[in-house]
Write an enzyme that holds these catalytic residues in place. Structure first.
Site, PDB file in Angstrom:
ATOM      1  NE  ARG A  51     -11.888 -29.645  -1.462  1.00 45.04           N
ATOM      2  CZ  ARG A  51     -12.764 -30.481  -1.986  1.00 45.04           C
ATOM      3  NH1 ARG A  51     -12.375 -31.456  -2.736  1.00 45.04           N
ATOM      4  NH2 ARG A  51     -14.059 -30.347  -1.779  1.00 45.04           N
ATOM      5  CB  THR A  52     -10.788 -27.691   5.152  1.00 47.70           C
ATOM      6  OG1 THR A  52     -10.903 -26.897   3.979  1.00 47.70           O
ATOM      7  CG2 THR A  52     -10.091 -26.892   6.226  1.00 47.70           C
ATOM      8  CE  LYS A  80     -26.386 -33.605  24.351  1.00 52.07           C
ATOM      9  NZ  LYS A  80     -25.490 -34.215  25.340  1.00 52.07           N
ATOM     10  NE  ARG A 101     -14.808 -25.244   6.695  1.00 51.51           N
ATOM     11  CZ  ARG A 101     -14.594 -25.645   5.452  1.00 51.51           C
ATOM     12  NH1 ARG A 101     -15.522 -26.354   4.829  1.00 51.51           N
ATOM     13  NH2 ARG A 101     -13.480 -25.355   4.821  1.00 51.51           N
ATOM     14  CG  HIS A 129     -10.987 -21.211   4.067  1.00 60.73           C
ATOM     15  ND1 HIS A 129     -10.133 -21.948   4.872  1.00 60.73           N
ATOM     16  CD2 HIS A 129     -11.691 -22.128   3.345  1.00 60.73           C
ATOM     17  CE1 HIS A 129     -10.332 -23.245   4.645  1.00 60.73           C
ATOM     18  NE2 HIS A 129     -11.274 -23.375   3.724  1.00 60.73           N
TER      19      HIS A 129
HETATM   20  C1  NCD Z   1     -13.998 -23.716   0.282  1.00 58.35           C
HETATM   21  C2  NCD Z   1     -14.681 -23.278   1.558  1.00 58.35           C
HETATM   22  O1  NCD Z   1     -15.060 -24.113   2.376  1.00 58.35           O
HETATM   23  O2  NCD Z   1     -14.795 -22.077   1.721  1.00 58.35           O
HETATM   24  N1  NCD Z   1     -13.661 -25.065   0.271  1.00 58.35           N
HETATM   25  C3  NCD Z   1     -12.485 -25.455   0.819  1.00 58.35           C
HETATM   26  O3  NCD Z   1     -12.235 -25.276   1.997  1.00 58.35           O
HETATM   27  N2  NCD Z   1     -11.575 -26.006   0.013  1.00 58.35           N
HETATM   28  C4  NCD Z   1     -14.717 -23.269  -0.932  1.00 58.35           C
HETATM   29  C5  NCD Z   1     -16.147 -23.642  -1.110  1.00 58.35           C
HETATM   30  O4  NCD Z   1     -16.757 -24.302  -0.271  1.00 58.35           O
HETATM   31  O5  NCD Z   1     -16.673 -23.271  -2.159  1.00 58.35           O
END
Ligand code: NCD
Length: 304
Positions: A51-52, A80, A101, A129
Site C-alpha cells: 500500500r504505502t 554492497k 521506508r 509511520h
Molecule cells: C503497516 C506498516 O508497514 O507499518 N502497513 C502499512 O504501511 N499500511 C502495518 C503493518 O505492516 O502491519
C-alpha cells in the site's frame, strides 16, 4: 525545505489543510492532473510494502509526475554496504522528493540531515509511520465526521506497531479523546508513548480482552502482530492469534463503530467481517493515495 519524519512535524492546522486538499482532489481530480508535471518522486523501500509504496507512486502519477526507486534493499547498493545517508544524497540528485521506508528506527532522521530534497518517512522499524497516520486521520474524518470526542480502541501488537505509535501521538492533540489499548501483556504500548499521553493529559486504559470493551468504542483499530520485529519465532507463534475480530464480536459492537486496519491483515479480522458496512479498512487504503497526493504537493510547494 520541509521533511516529514514524525507526524508531530505537522501542526493540526496543516493536517486540516492536507485533509481539505485530499477531499478536493477526490472531488476534482482533473484540477490536479498536471500540478507535478516534470517532477520526480523516488521511493526507496529497504523493507517490504504494498500500500504505502504503490499509493505513493500512484499519487505522484495522478499529479502528472514520474516515479523511480527500488522496492527492496537487496536491489539497491545497500546490499554492497552503502549507508542510507550516501544513498539519499545521490538519489537527491535524481529526484525532487523522496519517500523512504527503513527497518532501522531513526534512519529517516539521519537521512534528512544530508538529503538535498524533501524526505518523507514511509515507516521506520517499530517506531513511526506518519503517512499511515495521515491516511488514518482522513479516514476518521470521512467515516465519523470529526476528529474529536472519540473512544479509540487500538488492538493487537501495540509494542512494535509503528502505525499505532504515530496515531496515538497525532490523536492526543484533539479534544476529548480516550484510548482503549487492547493487547497481550507482552505487546503493550511502549513506555515512551505512555509518557507522551501522561504529558498531554490524555485518558487511556489498558486491557487484554477485546470482548470486554468492544461495545464502548467509536473506532476499533486492529493491527497485525509484527512478526519481523520479534526476536524469536516461538513468541510470535504464541501471540499471533491473540485477537480475531469475527462476526460474533461485531454483534457486541456499536452500530456506528468504524473498524480500521492499516493492512496487511493476517488472521486478526475474519473475512466475513469485510461485508459489514462498519469495516472501513479497504476504504482507508483508498484514502491513502489522496492524502499522499496532498502531502507531495505541500512538500514540493505546488498548488492547483
Ligand atoms: C503497516 C506498516 O508497514 O507499518 N502497513 C502499512 O504501511 N499500511 C502495518 C503493518 O505492516 O502491519
Amino acid at each position: 525545505m520541509r521533511h516529514l519524519i514524525d507526524i508531530l512535524d505537522l501542526t493540526i492546522e496543516e493536517i486540516d489543510q492536507l485533509i481539505e486538499t485530499a477531499e478536493d482532489i477526490m472531488a476534482n481530480p482533473a484540477k490536479y492532473a498536471h500540478v507535478c508535471d516534470g517532477k520526480k518522486l523516488a521511493t526507496l523501500f529497504f523493507e517490504p510494502s504494498t500500500r504505502t509504496r504503490l499509493s505513493f507512486e500512484a499519487a505522484m502519477m495522478e499529479l502528472g509526475g514520474n516515479v523511480l526507486g527500488f522496492s527492496e534493499a537487496s536491489s539497491s547498493s545497500a546490499s554492497k554496504g552503502e549507508s542510507v545517508c550516501d544513498t539519499v544524497q545521490v538519489v537527491g540528485c535524481y529526484a525532487d522528493i523522496i519517500a523512504m521506508r527503513h527497518p532501522k528506527e531513526g534512519a529517516p532522521v539521519a537521512a534528512a540531515s544530508v538529503c538535498p530534497v524533501p524526505i518523507i518517512n514511509a515507516g521506520d522499524g517499530g517506531h513511526n509511520h506518519p503517512t499511515q497516520t495521515l491516511t488514518d486521520l482522513l479516514t476518521i474524518r470521512k467515516e465519523k465526521g470529526r476528529l474529536n470526542q472519540l473512544v479509540i480502541g487500538l488492538c493487537g501488537d501495540l509494542q512494535f506497531g509503528r502505525t499505532v505509535h504515530s496515531l496515538i501521538n497525532a490523536m492526543s492533540r484533539y479534544k476529548s479523546i480516550r484510548f482503549v489499548l487492547i493487547s497481550p501483556n507482552e505487546l503493550k504500548v511502549p513506555e515512551y508513548i505512555k509518557e507522551n499521553m501522561h504529558r498531554d493529559k490524555v485518558s487511556y486504559m489498558e486491557v487484554e480482552r477485546l470482548e470486554d470493551v468492544i461495545g464502548t468504542l467509536d473506532i476499533l483499530y486492529m493491527t497485525r502482530v509484527q512478526r519481523e520485529r520479534f526476536f524469536n519465532e516461538a513468541d510470535y507463534v504464541r501471540l499471533k492469534d491473540s485477537y480475531i475480530l469475527d462476526t460474533e464480536k461485531m454483534k457486541m459492537a456499536r452500530k456506528d463503530l468504524c473498524v480500521m486496519h492499516p493492512l496487511p491483515r493476517v488472521n486478526e479480522i475474519s473475512r466475513a467481517v469485510d461485508s459489514d458496512p462498519r469495516a472501513a479498512y479497504f476504504r482507508q487504503a483508498m484514502y491513502g493515495k489522496y492524502i499522499r497526493e496532498a502531502l507531495i504537493m505541500k512538500l514540493l510547494g505546488v498548488e492547483a
